[in-house]
Motif scaffolding. Structure first.
Motif, PDB file in Angstrom:
ATOM      1  N   GLU A 465      47.500   7.117  -1.330  1.00 21.68           N
ATOM      2  CA  GLU A 465      47.299   5.675  -1.172  1.00 21.68           C
ATOM      3  C   GLU A 465      48.111   5.196   0.024  1.00 21.68           C
ATOM      4  OE1 GLU A 465      46.535   3.120  -5.190  1.00 21.68           O
ATOM      5  OE2 GLU A 465      48.565   3.883  -4.922  1.00 21.68           O
ATOM      6  N   ARG A 466      47.603   4.152   0.687  1.00 21.69           N
ATOM      7  CA  ARG A 466      48.385   3.453   1.696  1.00 21.69           C
ATOM      8  C   ARG A 466      48.203   1.960   1.477  1.00 21.69           C
ATOM      9  NH1 ARG A 466      52.617   4.556   3.676  1.00 21.69           N
ATOM     10  NH2 ARG A 466      52.264   3.326   5.555  1.00 21.69           N
ATOM     11  N   PRO A 467      49.233   1.165   1.835  1.00 24.90           N
ATOM     12  CA  PRO A 467      49.122  -0.278   1.657  1.00 24.90           C
ATOM     13  C   PRO A 467      48.187  -0.921   2.682  1.00 24.90           C
ATOM     14  CG  PRO A 467      51.255   0.308   2.609  1.00 24.90           C
ATOM     15  CD  PRO A 467      50.568   1.588   2.273  1.00 24.90           C
ATOM     16  N   LEU A 468      47.374  -1.852   2.184  1.00 28.21           N
ATOM     17  CA  LEU A 468      46.512  -2.686   3.021  1.00 28.21           C
ATOM     18  C   LEU A 468      46.967  -4.131   2.850  1.00 28.21           C
ATOM     19  CD1 LEU A 468      43.912  -3.163   4.770  1.00 28.21           C
ATOM     20  CD2 LEU A 468      42.685  -3.425   2.585  1.00 28.21           C
ATOM     21  N   LEU A 469      47.221  -4.803   3.941  1.00 26.62           N
ATOM     22  CA  LEU A 469      47.651  -6.206   3.930  1.00 26.62           C
ATOM     23  C   LEU A 469      46.426  -7.099   4.081  1.00 26.62           C
ATOM     24  CD1 LEU A 469      49.822  -8.446   4.110  1.00 26.62           C
ATOM     25  CD2 LEU A 469      50.015  -7.931   6.553  1.00 26.62           C
ATOM     26  N   VAL A 470      46.254  -8.023   3.148  1.00 25.08           N
ATOM     27  CA  VAL A 470      45.131  -8.961   3.181  1.00 25.08           C
ATOM     28  C   VAL A 470      45.713 -10.367   3.294  1.00 25.08           C
ATOM     29  CG1 VAL A 470      43.026  -9.744   2.025  1.00 25.08           C
ATOM     30  CG2 VAL A 470      43.821  -7.391   1.705  1.00 25.08           C
ATOM     31  N   VAL A 471      45.304 -11.108   4.319  1.00 26.88           N
ATOM     32  CA  VAL A 471      45.955 -12.370   4.678  1.00 26.88           C
ATOM     33  C   VAL A 471      44.947 -13.502   4.813  1.00 26.88           C
ATOM     34  CG1 VAL A 471      47.221 -13.558   6.528  1.00 26.88           C
ATOM     35  CG2 VAL A 471      47.908 -11.262   5.814  1.00 26.88           C
ATOM     36  N   VAL A 472      45.330 -14.679   4.289  1.00 23.25           N
ATOM     37  CA  VAL A 472      44.656 -15.928   4.614  1.00 23.25           C
ATOM     38  C   VAL A 472      45.496 -16.591   5.694  1.00 23.25           C
ATOM     39  CG1 VAL A 472      43.831 -18.165   3.784  1.00 23.25           C
ATOM     40  CG2 VAL A 472      43.785 -16.162   2.263  1.00 23.25           C
ATOM     41  N   PRO A 473      45.032 -16.593   6.954  1.00 24.65           N
ATOM     42  CA  PRO A 473      45.854 -17.166   8.027  1.00 24.65           C
ATOM     43  C   PRO A 473      45.881 -18.683   7.959  1.00 24.65           C
ATOM     44  CG  PRO A 473      43.741 -16.425   8.893  1.00 24.65           C
ATOM     45  CD  PRO A 473      43.784 -16.012   7.452  1.00 24.65           C
ATOM     46  N   ASP A 474      46.981 -19.259   8.430  1.00 22.81           N
ATOM     47  CA  ASP A 474      47.124 -20.711   8.477  1.00 22.81           C
ATOM     48  C   ASP A 474      46.363 -21.256   9.689  1.00 22.81           C
ATOM     49  OD1 ASP A 474      48.643 -23.369   9.212  1.00 22.81           O
ATOM     50  OD2 ASP A 474      49.176 -22.899   7.157  1.00 22.81           O
ATOM     51  N   GLU A 475      45.701 -22.391   9.489  1.00 20.55           N
ATOM     52  CA  GLU A 475      44.890 -22.984  10.556  1.00 20.55           C
ATOM     53  C   GLU A 475      45.733 -23.385  11.759  1.00 20.55           C
ATOM     54  OE1 GLU A 475      42.981 -26.214   8.646  1.00 20.55           O
ATOM     55  OE2 GLU A 475      41.600 -24.957   7.463  1.00 20.55           O
ATOM     56  N   SER A 476      47.041 -23.547  11.548  1.00 21.91           N
ATOM     57  CA  SER A 476      47.910 -23.976  12.647  1.00 21.91           C
ATOM     58  C   SER A 476      48.172 -22.858  13.662  1.00 21.91           C
ATOM     59  CB  SER A 476      49.247 -24.480  12.088  1.00 21.91           C
ATOM     60  OG  SER A 476      49.931 -23.429  11.419  1.00 21.91           O
ATOM     61  N   HIS A 477      47.713 -21.630  13.350  1.00 20.27           N
ATOM     62  CA  HIS A 477      47.924 -20.490  14.247  1.00 20.27           C
ATOM     63  C   HIS A 477      46.570 -19.824  14.526  1.00 20.27           C
ATOM     64  CE1 HIS A 477      52.047 -21.189  13.056  1.00 20.27           C
ATOM     65  NE2 HIS A 477      52.466 -20.299  13.924  1.00 20.27           N
ATOM     66  N   PRO A 478      45.705 -20.485  15.304  1.00 18.77           N
ATOM     67  CA  PRO A 478      44.343 -19.957  15.498  1.00 18.77           C
ATOM     68  C   PRO A 478      44.279 -18.664  16.302  1.00 18.77           C
ATOM     69  CG  PRO A 478      44.725 -21.865  16.914  1.00 18.77           C
ATOM     70  CD  PRO A 478      45.898 -21.786  15.986  1.00 18.77           C
ATOM     71  N   THR A 479      45.327 -18.353  17.051  1.00 21.20           N
ATOM     72  CA  THR A 479      45.298 -17.126  17.874  1.00 21.20           C
ATOM     73  C   THR A 479      46.002 -15.948  17.208  1.00 21.20           C
ATOM     74  OG1 THR A 479      47.332 -17.759  19.057  1.00 21.20           O
ATOM     75  CG2 THR A 479      45.212 -18.512  19.983  1.00 21.20           C
ATOM     76  N   LEU A 480      46.441 -16.133  15.969  1.00 15.82           N
ATOM     77  CA  LEU A 480      47.151 -15.073  15.261  1.00 15.82           C
ATOM     78  C   LEU A 480      46.265 -13.837  15.117  1.00 15.82           C
ATOM     79  CD1 LEU A 480      49.791 -14.443  13.617  1.00 15.82           C
ATOM     80  CD2 LEU A 480      48.521 -15.178  11.586  1.00 15.82           C
ATOM     81  N   THR A 481      46.856 -12.653  15.291  1.00 21.34           N
ATOM     82  CA  THR A 481      46.109 -11.401  15.150  1.00 21.34           C
ATOM     83  C   THR A 481      46.735 -10.534  14.065  1.00 21.34           C
ATOM     84  OG1 THR A 481      47.448 -10.169  16.755  1.00 21.34           O
ATOM     85  CG2 THR A 481      45.576 -11.461  17.617  1.00 21.34           C
ATOM     86  N   PRO A 482      45.944  -9.634  13.474  1.00 24.13           N
ATOM     87  CA  PRO A 482      46.502  -8.695  12.498  1.00 24.13           C
ATOM     88  C   PRO A 482      47.630  -7.854  13.073  1.00 24.13           C
ATOM     89  CG  PRO A 482      44.108  -8.715  12.347  1.00 24.13           C
ATOM     90  CD  PRO A 482      44.466  -9.524  13.562  1.00 24.13           C
ATOM     91  N   GLU A 483      47.511  -7.481  14.328  1.00 29.31           N
ATOM     92  CA  GLU A 483      48.538  -6.651  14.955  1.00 29.31           C
ATOM     93  C   GLU A 483      49.883  -7.378  15.030  1.00 29.31           C
ATOM     94  OE1 GLU A 483      44.643  -5.192  15.665  1.00 29.31           O
ATOM     95  OE2 GLU A 483      45.473  -7.172  16.162  1.00 29.31           O
ATOM     96  N   GLN A 484      49.830  -8.687  15.288  1.00 29.74           N
ATOM     97  CA  GLN A 484      51.065  -9.474  15.339  1.00 29.74           C
ATOM     98  C   GLN A 484      51.755  -9.501  13.972  1.00 29.74           C
ATOM     99  OE1 GLN A 484      49.355 -13.122  16.817  1.00 29.74           O
ATOM    100  NE2 GLN A 484      50.123 -12.777  18.907  1.00 29.74           N
ATOM    101  N   LEU A 485      50.962  -9.596  12.915  1.00 28.02           N
ATOM    102  CA  LEU A 485      51.543  -9.640  11.571  1.00 28.02           C
ATOM    103  C   LEU A 485      52.165  -8.299  11.199  1.00 28.02           C
ATOM    104  CD1 LEU A 485      49.016 -11.792   9.514  1.00 28.02           C
ATOM    105  CD2 LEU A 485      51.227 -12.456  10.474  1.00 28.02           C
TER     106      LEU A 485
END
Length: 531
Positions: A465-485
């Motif tokens: 098994e490996r962990p998978l991160l599932v995110v609801v991004p905040d609208e205040s950060h429209p340019t956010l990327t999975p790589e940044q998180l």
């Protein structure tokens, strides 16, 4: 003296010290009903007479499908104090679960908010035990319905006297029945007694725990159908505190903050989802909550940023931990003056702990073989509990528990503070080592661009098994990327814990009690392909 600890003693005490203290209800239409405890208990006496007039058996299970309002509060007293069992039913469960619960409890009568009548009509022919249906409304609000002999609550009360000869009940007599949310099978019933309810409330009200007083105005946003609103219908009156009951629209942050300010609420209780909504409303509008000093966050782990934001709003959030099987609170993390001397990092870690056990609750950690583990704040183990209000067996099931296995993985430090690190079923086992999904979730929620996040284990060809991160991004950060998180996690969790991938979604699935449903997420991502 051998005086029984029954719920009637709470009524008697309140009538001595807080009879004129307010009980306020916000209705579905926004209207406000103002009563006192004197009024509530007079109406509870009328309700007790009604239960007798309906000729319900002495130990009948009486169901409720209702929101937090004064009528539901009256039911919490009249039913158990006549010797019957108050069975709160969660209307947010699936219909088949509600049908199972009513039939398993063999309810003779059900008191129902008119909103839920259509749902019950659809299963009526599958509910043979229910002989009486009572709509929680006045005669002028009684809807047309196929429920047989549906009667209006207020009409029944109007026919009865406001006095009642309450019986002297054995403290071990059953009083309340709550069912688990049934995430791993059919819901299971947890039967509480008069003694267990009174002891839980007495322990809650100790100064180092919730510590309510007669100067408090308490507004439970957690519903009464969720383990009796964490016992607030009993704990708050016991302390002489006022009650503000918010009705059905608890997710309306503006309505709730307006109610807090109008009624000078000092203490509230809610799951993280509701606190998040209030926080966002306060940030967006600049609204202040000058009276609200403390709040309890429970039902699921909260994000550290939420605690910081609510500090800024003047509200100190404190963790409570428990479960239906504990009726419900087992530990509490009360903010102490000594905590103010901690470094910022140490204080953050302290606040995320689930607290120390309430007096009466014993906790231990065990390994897979049942061996006890040290309370050193580092060693993870399965958390087991016991105490006078802990579940010894499920309703109608013969198995008895000496220690109850909570299904949580936790640590306990030398000062007695317990910290949940995961659920046994949610722990990710990668390459033979455990990874805590909760620890990763707490770390990622410190990023301002994350509204909600969850970590699940997904099958991996090499690592199991490996962990998978599932995110609801905040609208205040429209340019956010999975790589940044994922990069944000570097240095915050062990390197090999960092998830292999991050996926953005519009919303996360939630259970009927407001928790994120990892079970549904695992099903949704069952065939996920690692890149």
């Amino acid at each position: 003296m051998d005086v029984p600890l029954n719920i009637k003693t709470i009524m008697s005490h309140v009538m001595t010290v807080a009879a004129d203290t307010k009980v306020v209800t916000r209705g579905a239409d926004g209207s406000i009903t103002r009563l006192t405890y004197n009024d509530v208990f007079a109406r509870a006496a009328k309700l007790a007479n009604t239960l007798d007039s309906l000729q319900l058996s002495e130990d009948s299970r009486v169901g409720t499908l209702a929101w937090n309002d004064h009528r539901h509060l009256e039911l919490h007293y009249a039913i158990p104090c006549t010797g019957r069992i108050c069975h709160t039913i969660n209307p947010k469960l699936f219909p088949e679960q509600i049908r199972f619960i009513i039939n398993d409890a063999q309810n003779e009568a059900v008191f129902i908010d008119p909103q839920f009548i259509p749902m019950i009509e659809a299963m009526l022919d599958q509910l043979p035990s229910v002989k009486h249906w009572i709509a929680l409304c006045g005669a002028d609000e009684l809807p047309q319905s196929t429920l047989p002999n549906l009667q209006a609550y207020e009409s029944l009360l109007s026919c009865e006297q406001d006095s009642y000869e309450w019986p002297l009940l054995n403290e071990n007599r059953a009083s309340n029945l709550c069912y688990t949310s049934g995430t791993t099978g059919d819901p299971k019933g947890v039967l509480g007694s008069h003694r267990s309810i009174v002891l839980q409330c007495m322990s809650q009200n100790m100064a180092s725990h919730l510590g309510l007083t007669s100067e408090d105005v308490v507004m439970p946003l957690v519903p009464m159908f969720h383990v009796n609103a964490w016992c607030m219908p009993y704990s708050a009156p016991m302390a002489g505190a006022a009650l503000v009951l918010p009705g059905p629209h608890v997710a309306d942050a503006k309505a709730m903050t307006d109610l807090v300010n109008h009624e000078n609420v000092t203490f509230s209780l809610a799951v993280p989802t509701l606190w998040n909504g209030i926080n966002e409303h306060l940030k967006a509008t600049g609204t202040r909550l000058p009276s609200l000093a403390r709040g309890v966050i429970g039902g699921a782990a909260g994000a550290l940023q939420l605690y910081h934001d609510m500090d800024h709003h003047g509200v100190k959030l404190e963790n409570g931990w428990g479960m239906t099987e504990l009726s419900p609170i087992g530990s509490y993390n009360r903010h102490l003056s000594a905590h103010d001397q901690l470094s910022d990092d140490a204080l953050d870690k302290q606040r995320l702990k689930s607290g120390r056990p309430l007096f009466g609750v014993e906790m231990r950690l065990v390994d897979a073989d049942g061996n006890s583990l040290p309370h050193d704040g580092e060693t993870d183990g399965v958390l087991e509990v016991r105490g006078p209000w802990a579940c010894s067996s499920y309703y109608g099931q013969p198995q008895k528990h000496d220690w109850f296995n909570t299904g949580d993985v936790a640590t306990i430090d030398p000062a007695g503070y317990m910290r949940i690190t995961d659920r046994v079923k949610d722990v990710i086992k990668s390459g033979g080592e455990w990874i805590s999904s909760i620890e990763i979730e707490n770390a990622i929620m410190s990023h301002p661009g994350v509204r909600e996040a969850v970590v699940i284990g997904v099958a991996h060809q090499h690592w199991s098994e490996r962990p998978l991160l599932v995110v609801v991004p905040d609208e205040s950060h429209p340019t956010l990327t999975p790589e940044q998180l994922l990069a944000h996690l570097n240095g915050k969790v062990p390197k090999w814990w960092v998830p292999n991938a991050c996926e953005f979604v519009e919303a996360l699935p939630h259970t009927a009690t407001g928790k994120v449903s990892k079970k549904l997420l695992r099903e949704n991502f069952n065939h996920y392909q690692w890149v």
